[in-house]
Scaffold this active site. Structure first.
Site, PDB file in Angstrom:
ATOM      1  N   TRP A  16     -14.600  -8.735  -5.422  1.00 42.93           N
ATOM      2  CA  TRP A  16     -14.813 -10.088  -5.965  1.00 42.93           C
ATOM      3  C   TRP A  16     -15.560 -10.955  -4.969  1.00 42.93           C
ATOM      4  O   TRP A  16     -16.078 -12.016  -5.327  1.00 42.93           O
ATOM      5  CB  TRP A  16     -13.466 -10.743  -6.313  1.00 42.93           C
ATOM      6  CG  TRP A  16     -12.723 -10.025  -7.403  1.00 42.93           C
ATOM      7  CD1 TRP A  16     -11.624  -9.232  -7.246  1.00 42.93           C
ATOM      8  CD2 TRP A  16     -13.010 -10.034  -8.810  1.00 42.93           C
ATOM      9  NE1 TRP A  16     -11.227  -8.738  -8.466  1.00 42.93           N
ATOM     10  CE2 TRP A  16     -12.056  -9.222  -9.442  1.00 42.93           C
ATOM     11  CE3 TRP A  16     -13.991 -10.651  -9.599  1.00 42.93           C
ATOM     12  CZ2 TRP A  16     -12.050  -9.001 -10.823  1.00 42.93           C
ATOM     13  CZ3 TRP A  16     -13.986 -10.431 -10.967  1.00 42.93           C
ATOM     14  CH2 TRP A  16     -13.021  -9.610 -11.565  1.00 42.93           C
ATOM     15  N   LEU A  37      -8.019  17.590 -17.163  1.00 44.23           N
ATOM     16  CA  LEU A  37      -8.169  16.844 -15.897  1.00 44.23           C
ATOM     17  C   LEU A  37      -7.748  15.401 -16.158  1.00 44.23           C
ATOM     18  O   LEU A  37      -8.048  14.859 -17.219  1.00 44.23           O
ATOM     19  CB  LEU A  37      -9.644  16.862 -15.468  1.00 44.23           C
ATOM     20  CG  LEU A  37     -10.028  15.976 -14.271  1.00 44.23           C
ATOM     21  CD1 LEU A  37      -9.818  16.729 -12.962  1.00 44.23           C
ATOM     22  CD2 LEU A  37     -11.480  15.518 -14.339  1.00 44.23           C
ATOM     23  N   ASN A  48     -24.462   2.667  -3.317  1.00 41.42           N
ATOM     24  CA  ASN A  48     -25.398   2.344  -4.403  1.00 41.42           C
ATOM     25  C   ASN A  48     -26.424   1.297  -3.972  1.00 41.42           C
ATOM     26  O   ASN A  48     -27.610   1.411  -4.290  1.00 41.42           O
ATOM     27  CB  ASN A  48     -24.640   1.789  -5.613  1.00 41.42           C
ATOM     28  CG  ASN A  48     -23.702   2.793  -6.231  1.00 41.42           C
ATOM     29  OD1 ASN A  48     -23.770   3.977  -5.935  1.00 41.42           O
ATOM     30  ND2 ASN A  48     -22.807   2.323  -7.085  1.00 41.42           N
ATOM     31  N   HIS A  62     -26.262   0.878  -8.843  1.00 45.02           N
ATOM     32  CA  HIS A  62     -25.031   1.098  -9.623  1.00 45.02           C
ATOM     33  C   HIS A  62     -25.351   1.925 -10.870  1.00 45.02           C
ATOM     34  O   HIS A  62     -24.629   2.859 -11.216  1.00 45.02           O
ATOM     35  CB  HIS A  62     -24.388  -0.234 -10.015  1.00 45.02           C
ATOM     36  CG  HIS A  62     -23.991  -1.086  -8.845  1.00 45.02           C
ATOM     37  ND1 HIS A  62     -23.305  -0.581  -7.766  1.00 45.02           N
ATOM     38  CD2 HIS A  62     -24.202  -2.402  -8.572  1.00 45.02           C
ATOM     39  CE1 HIS A  62     -23.096  -1.556  -6.890  1.00 45.02           C
ATOM     40  NE2 HIS A  62     -23.636  -2.666  -7.347  1.00 45.02           N
ATOM     41  N   SER A  98     -11.300   1.494   2.989  1.00 48.41           N
ATOM     42  CA  SER A  98     -11.531   0.283   2.183  1.00 48.41           C
ATOM     43  C   SER A  98     -10.430   0.061   1.146  1.00 48.41           C
ATOM     44  O   SER A  98     -10.702  -0.278  -0.006  1.00 48.41           O
ATOM     45  CB  SER A  98     -12.914   0.318   1.530  1.00 48.41           C
ATOM     46  OG  SER A  98     -13.925   0.409   2.510  1.00 48.41           O
ATOM     47  N   ARG A 102     -18.330 -10.358  -3.623  1.00 47.19           N
ATOM     48  CA  ARG A 102     -19.790 -10.203  -3.767  1.00 47.19           C
ATOM     49  C   ARG A 102     -20.369 -11.391  -4.548  1.00 47.19           C
ATOM     50  O   ARG A 102     -19.629 -12.216  -5.067  1.00 47.19           O
ATOM     51  CB  ARG A 102     -20.093  -8.877  -4.462  1.00 47.19           C
ATOM     52  CG  ARG A 102     -19.628  -7.715  -3.612  1.00 47.19           C
ATOM     53  CD  ARG A 102     -20.097  -6.384  -4.140  1.00 47.19           C
ATOM     54  NE  ARG A 102     -19.653  -5.344  -3.218  1.00 47.19           N
ATOM     55  CZ  ARG A 102     -20.126  -4.109  -3.191  1.00 47.19           C
ATOM     56  NH1 ARG A 102     -21.062  -3.750  -4.045  1.00 47.19           N
ATOM     57  NH2 ARG A 102     -19.673  -3.231  -2.314  1.00 47.19           N
ATOM     58  N   ASP A 127     -19.591   5.182  -2.758  1.00 49.98           N
ATOM     59  CA  ASP A 127     -20.230   4.133  -1.955  1.00 49.98           C
ATOM     60  C   ASP A 127     -21.688   4.457  -1.654  1.00 49.98           C
ATOM     61  O   ASP A 127     -22.050   5.630  -1.499  1.00 49.98           O
ATOM     62  CB  ASP A 127     -19.443   3.963  -0.634  1.00 49.98           C
ATOM     63  CG  ASP A 127     -19.801   2.671   0.069  1.00 49.98           C
ATOM     64  OD1 ASP A 127     -20.272   1.729  -0.591  1.00 49.98           O
ATOM     65  OD2 ASP A 127     -19.607   2.606   1.307  1.00 49.98           O
ATOM     66  N   SER A 184     -13.124  -2.700  -6.289  1.00 50.39           N
ATOM     67  CA  SER A 184     -11.943  -2.985  -5.470  1.00 50.39           C
ATOM     68  C   SER A 184     -11.537  -4.447  -5.608  1.00 50.39           C
ATOM     69  O   SER A 184     -12.341  -5.296  -6.035  1.00 50.39           O
ATOM     70  CB  SER A 184     -12.239  -2.670  -3.997  1.00 50.39           C
ATOM     71  OG  SER A 184     -13.048  -3.679  -3.416  1.00 50.39           O
ATOM     72  N   THR A 185     -10.301  -4.730  -5.198  1.00 51.71           N
ATOM     73  CA  THR A 185      -9.838  -6.127  -5.229  1.00 51.71           C
ATOM     74  C   THR A 185     -10.644  -6.979  -4.243  1.00 51.71           C
ATOM     75  O   THR A 185     -10.615  -8.203  -4.331  1.00 51.71           O
ATOM     76  CB  THR A 185      -8.328  -6.227  -4.894  1.00 51.71           C
ATOM     77  OG1 THR A 185      -8.053  -5.449  -3.717  1.00 51.71           O
ATOM     78  CG2 THR A 185      -7.468  -5.713  -6.032  1.00 51.71           C
ATOM     79  N   ARG A 211     -15.563  10.239   0.722  1.00 52.30           N
ATOM     80  CA  ARG A 211     -16.337   9.002   0.659  1.00 52.30           C
ATOM     81  C   ARG A 211     -17.793   9.331   0.898  1.00 52.30           C
ATOM     82  O   ARG A 211     -18.123  10.033   1.859  1.00 52.30           O
ATOM     83  CB  ARG A 211     -15.853   7.985   1.688  1.00 52.30           C
ATOM     84  CG  ARG A 211     -16.637   6.673   1.605  1.00 52.30           C
ATOM     85  CD  ARG A 211     -16.053   5.565   2.430  1.00 52.30           C
ATOM     86  NE  ARG A 211     -16.770   4.317   2.180  1.00 52.30           N
ATOM     87  CZ  ARG A 211     -16.221   3.110   2.184  1.00 52.30           C
ATOM     88  NH1 ARG A 211     -14.932   2.987   2.433  1.00 52.30           N
ATOM     89  NH2 ARG A 211     -16.950   2.029   1.960  1.00 52.30           N
ATOM     90  N   GLU A 218      -6.623  15.096   3.315  1.00 50.77           N
ATOM     91  CA  GLU A 218      -7.709  15.505   4.213  1.00 50.77           C
ATOM     92  C   GLU A 218      -8.923  14.638   3.888  1.00 50.77           C
ATOM     93  O   GLU A 218      -9.283  14.471   2.716  1.00 50.77           O
ATOM     94  CB  GLU A 218      -8.062  16.984   3.980  1.00 50.77           C
ATOM     95  CG  GLU A 218      -6.942  17.938   4.338  1.00 50.77           C
ATOM     96  CD  GLU A 218      -6.575  17.897   5.817  1.00 50.77           C
ATOM     97  OE1 GLU A 218      -7.446  17.623   6.655  1.00 50.77           O
ATOM     98  OE2 GLU A 218      -5.380  18.129   6.115  1.00 50.77           O
TER      99      GLU A 218
END
Ligand code: IPE
Ligand code: IPE
Ligand code: MG
Length: 251
Positions: free
Chosen positions: A80, A142, A33, A48, A207, A82, A31, A76-77, A199, A218
């Site tokens: 949209w 990974l 950008n 971005h 969010s 934006r 978060d 995220s759902t 975050r 944690e």
């Protein structure tokens, strides 16, 4: 053979962590950008673009310390909501990033998985995610969960819907439903519980990211905007994680 990660451009090496202090699964809300771009008088989209390098530096830094699973919240759902222009940019950007990074991820031994809902997501984005999944499916260094069109409530509701269908078909009896069975209906049933939830940007909220998986995570909130994040920030968060006392309800 996989190639080892390249060291950070500063030459910084990871601190020495004892193995039990390494989080198995790190979830990251990328978060800040838009604010990063705004501070520079640039359009949000430039933020971005600047954020791409941060994610892939984190991937290398996570491999360096032996993290097994990294989940990145890319769209995220709720995103949209934006402006149509920003949504369009983010769709095209995600598609291009996944395409241009897949060989690098494969060389590093990263297994890429898409976690999220198909509904509304651009077909071209889904296609690139599927190509990357297929290319990297046997990799073991990974696991990188690319959470694109992901929402925690959507994931739980979709699982409940699938489970209801199974009950209706007589495949499952309500008495059998427990946490383990429910989890098997989630988007990525083998995803391990989140150990460290990160975050950037100073916001202190989830969010809608990985609620089921994060009940005992944690939380570390970083006062850095996403494009300014690099693996050294990740390592500091892991140091903080190592100082936490995880009790899981025990006394
Ligand atoms: C995170 O940065 C990227 C996405 C949500 C896709 P933001 O775009 O939310 O940036 P801020 O929070 O407005 O600064
Ligand atoms: C969360 O960031 C979503 C992603 C990083 C993809 P947002 O910027 O969308 O979250 P809110 O709106 O500040 O809660
Ligand atoms: Mg934001």
């Amino acid at each position: 053979m996989n190639r080892p990660p390249k060291p950070h451009r500063s030459g910084a090496r990871p601190p020495k962590f004892s193995p039990e202090k390494i989080p198995g699964h790190i979830a990251v809300v990328m978060d800040g950008n838009g604010r990063w771009a705004q501070e520079r008088g640039l359009p949000r989209t430039a933020g971005h673009e600047a954020g791409e390098a941060a994610l892939f530096d984190l991937v290398e830094g996570a491999i360096e310390i032996g993290v097994q699973e990294l989940s990145a919240y890319a769209f995220s759902t709720e995103n949209w909501r934006r402006s149509p222009d920003e949504v369009k940019f983010l769709m095209g950007f995600n598609r291009d990033v996944i395409r241009r990074r897949r060989d690098e991820m494969n060389e590093l031994g990263v297994k890429v998985r898409w976690v999220g809902r198909p509904k509304r997501l651009w077909k071209s984005v889904i296609k690139e995610l599927e190509i990357a999944e297929e290319l990297t499916q046997t990799n073991q260094v990974l696991t990188l969960n690319m959470c694109v069109n992901y929402g925690g409530r959507a994931e739980i509701v979709d699982a409940a819907t699938a489970l209801a269908h199974a009950v209706q078909l007589g495949e499952v009896s309500p008495a059998e439903v427990n946490e383990k069975l429910f989890q098997s209906y989630l988007d990525e049933p083998t995803m391990r519980d989140v150990d460290l939830f990160l975050r950037s940007s100073g916001e202190m909220r989830t969010s809608n990211f990985l609620p089921w998986q994060s009940v005992y995570a944690e939380f570390v909130f970083m006062d850095v905007l996403w494009p300014d994040v690099d693996r050294r920030v990740l390592w500091r968060a892991v140091e903080e994680y190592g100082r936490r006392d995880r009790r899981f309800g025990k006394a």
